[in-house]
Design an enzyme around this catalytic site. Structure first.
Site, mmCIF file in Angstrom:
data_model
loop_
_atom_site.group_PDB
_atom_site.id
_atom_site.type_symbol
_atom_site.label_atom_id
_atom_site.label_comp_id
_atom_site.label_asym_id
_atom_site.label_seq_id
_atom_site.Cartn_x
_atom_site.Cartn_y
_atom_site.Cartn_z
ATOM 1 N N SER A 170 0.628 -29.807 5.283
ATOM 2 C CA SER A 170 0.172 -29.481 3.936
ATOM 3 C C SER A 170 -0.995 -28.515 4.039
ATOM 4 O O SER A 170 -1.889 -28.709 4.861
ATOM 5 C CB SER A 170 -0.239 -30.747 3.188
ATOM 6 N N TYR A 216 -10.687 -26.893 -7.415
ATOM 7 C CA TYR A 216 -10.069 -26.467 -6.148
ATOM 8 C C TYR A 216 -10.519 -27.393 -5.014
ATOM 9 O O TYR A 216 -9.707 -27.885 -4.235
ATOM 10 C CB TYR A 216 -10.427 -25.006 -5.857
HETATM 11 N N1 LIG Z 1 -5.811 -17.037 1.111
HETATM 12 C C1 LIG Z 1 -6.813 -17.795 1.468
HETATM 13 O O1 LIG Z 1 -7.897 -17.287 1.814
HETATM 14 C C2 LIG Z 1 -6.661 -19.302 1.477
HETATM 15 C C3 LIG Z 1 -7.671 -20.060 2.072
HETATM 16 C C4 LIG Z 1 -7.546 -21.444 2.101
HETATM 17 C C5 LIG Z 1 -6.428 -22.050 1.568
HETATM 18 N N2 LIG Z 1 -5.448 -21.289 0.994
HETATM 19 C C6 LIG Z 1 -4.258 -21.994 0.462
HETATM 20 O O2 LIG Z 1 -3.103 -21.414 1.001
HETATM 21 C C7 LIG Z 1 -1.984 -21.717 0.164
HETATM 22 C C8 LIG Z 1 -1.142 -20.473 -0.027
HETATM 23 O O3 LIG Z 1 -1.853 -19.518 -0.799
HETATM 24 P P1 LIG Z 1 -1.941 -17.986 -0.389
HETATM 25 O O4 LIG Z 1 -3.330 -17.721 0.001
HETATM 26 O O5 LIG Z 1 -0.840 -17.617 0.530
HETATM 27 O O6 LIG Z 1 -1.751 -17.314 -1.828
HETATM 28 P P2 LIG Z 1 -0.534 -16.500 -2.480
HETATM 29 O O7 LIG Z 1 -0.872 -16.400 -3.913
HETATM 30 O O8 LIG Z 1 -0.296 -15.252 -1.707
HETATM 31 O O9 LIG Z 1 0.700 -17.470 -2.257
HETATM 32 C C9 LIG Z 1 0.852 -18.661 -2.996
HETATM 33 C C10 LIG Z 1 2.323 -18.835 -3.333
HETATM 34 O O10 LIG Z 1 2.471 -20.050 -4.083
HETATM 35 C C11 LIG Z 1 3.335 -19.782 -5.183
HETATM 36 N N3 LIG Z 1 3.085 -20.729 -6.276
HETATM 37 C C12 LIG Z 1 2.007 -20.794 -7.113
HETATM 38 N N4 LIG Z 1 2.172 -21.766 -8.015
HETATM 39 C C13 LIG Z 1 3.362 -22.343 -7.744
HETATM 40 C C14 LIG Z 1 4.093 -23.410 -8.348
HETATM 41 N N5 LIG Z 1 3.622 -24.076 -9.412
HETATM 42 N N6 LIG Z 1 5.303 -23.739 -7.829
HETATM 43 C C15 LIG Z 1 5.792 -23.065 -6.756
HETATM 44 N N7 LIG Z 1 5.162 -22.047 -6.153
HETATM 45 C C16 LIG Z 1 3.956 -21.687 -6.637
HETATM 46 C C17 LIG Z 1 3.023 -18.349 -5.585
HETATM 47 O O11 LIG Z 1 4.046 -17.763 -6.360
HETATM 48 C C18 LIG Z 1 2.849 -17.697 -4.212
HETATM 49 O O12 LIG Z 1 4.068 -17.200 -3.717
HETATM 50 C C19 LIG Z 1 -2.583 -22.285 -1.120
HETATM 51 O O13 LIG Z 1 -2.432 -23.687 -1.116
HETATM 52 C C20 LIG Z 1 -4.044 -21.900 -1.032
HETATM 53 O O14 LIG Z 1 -4.880 -22.777 -1.751
HETATM 54 C C21 LIG Z 1 -5.547 -19.938 0.937
#
Ligand SMILES: NC(=O)c1ccc[n+]([C@@H]2O[C@H](COP(=O)([O-])OP(=O)(O)OC[C@H]3O[C@@H](n4cnc5c(N)ncnc54)[C@H](O)[C@@H]3O)[C@@H](O)[C@H]2O)c1
Length: 282
Positions: A140, A155
């Site tokens: 996860s 968040y």
């Molecule tokens: N990018 C960062 O710096 C960072 C840091 C820590 C944690 N995260 C976590 O990483 C994970 C992925 O995010 P990311 O950074 O790749 O961002 P991103 O926006 O590029 O990708 C997130 C994806 O989740 C999809 N999504 C959003 N809501 C949704 C829903 N209700 N149902 C199904 N799909 C959904 C979006 O369409 C997108 O494709 C997230 O949980 C985010 O909190 C990201």
């Protein structure tokens, strides 16, 4: 799960960023991957992109914060591949803001996608993984914000929840042949700062526009800059593949926040030190 080749993975939020990085790394390791996302066009493009590399992948649309849609995605995965070995609860949004900017909509949206979807994912896919007896793994995506709190309260709460759930389930599911890892990324170059592109209409009206000046605007702009210069999500995908192969409890992407996490542990220890030597009154 030492060998990914031939196994099936279900990855949420797989049309972009970290999820696409994980799907790519798993597919390159020979796994079949069902990509799940709310964004249909991006999902089709991601599936097409991976198929061009000869990967055995497919896509299913779902808003994972709705249990019924996630259940339909699980059914579609079983219909397509027959088995699931790896669940990746990765879909997430950067909803919420600091004290004084809260709305019920922002809490509901953020907790719904980041935390409740992870809970539903485990509830729905856990038995499917257990059923075939070949073992499996659950990853996860939390965040460094799941171990130290920044200023986006909803968040932080959602990501601490994902860490808590993963830590507890790791002990519970080990005897059932399922490994559990939590991914805690730092700044990764993704579309996370444009999460509102997926804000459902039912929440849209209650959302305040982002301020364009002042401390909050400056902070958001700093984070936006850090994310735009962040780590390659494909590299994160490779770290996740390694984490699954080695059954790591925590998967980190870099060392930037280690001192802040150590400072948190030190503050917790200070609380214990304060009462050391005392006998609690019964
Ligand atoms: N990018 C960062 O710096 C960072 C840091 C820590 C944690 N995260 C976590 O990483 C994970 C992925 O995010 P990311 O950074 O790749 O961002 P991103 O926006 O590029 O990708 C997130 C994806 O989740 C999809 N999504 C959003 N809501 C949704 C829903 N209700 N149902 C199904 N799909 C959904 C979006 O369409 C997108 O494709 C997230 O949980 C985010 O909190 C990201």
């Amino acid at each position: 799960m030492k060998e990914l080749a031939g196994k099936t993975a279900f990855v949420t939020g797989a049309a972009s960023g970290i999820g696409l990085g994980i799907a790519t790394a798993f597919a390159q390791a020979g796994a079949k991957v069902m990509l799940c996302d709310i964004e249909e066009a991006a999902l089709s493009a991601a599936v097409e992109q991976l198929r061009r590399t000869n990967a055995d992948v497919d896509g299913v649309k779902a808003d994972v914060s709705f249990k019924v849609e996630l259940a339909a995605a699980a059914e579609a995965t079983m219909a397509r591949y027959g088995k699931v070995h790896i669940l990746v609860n990765n879909a997430g949004v950067s909803g919420g803001g600091p004290y004084g900017t809260w709305t019920e909509a922002s809490w509901n949206w953020t907790l719904g996608v980041n935390l409740m979807a992870t809970i539903w994912g485990i509830e729905l896919f856990g038995p499917l993984i257990e059923h075939h007896g070949e073992g499996g793994h659950i990853v996860s995506t939390a965040s460094i914000a799941g171990l130290i709190s920044g200023s986006s309260n909803a968040y932080n709460v959602s990501k601490y929840g994902v860490v808590a759930l993963s830590e507890g389930l790791r002990r519970e599911l080990a005897p059932r042949g399922i490994g559990v890892s939590v991914l805690c990324p730092g700044f990764i170059r993704t579309q996370i700062m444009n999460s509102r592109r997926n804000l459902p209409r039912r929440f849209a009206e209650a959302f305040r526009p982002m301020p364009t000046a002042g401390p909050l605007a400056e902070q958001v702009s700093m984070i936006r800059e850090r994310v735009s210069q962040g780590i390659d999500p494909i590299y994160v995908g490779e770290l996740v593949r390694e984490g699954v192969e080695k059954d790591l409890p925590y998967i980190f992407t870099d060392l930037e926040f280690e001192p802040m996490i150590e400072a948190r542990f030190a503050a917790i220890k200070q609380g214990f030190d304060h009462i050391r030597g005392r006998t609690p009154k019964q």
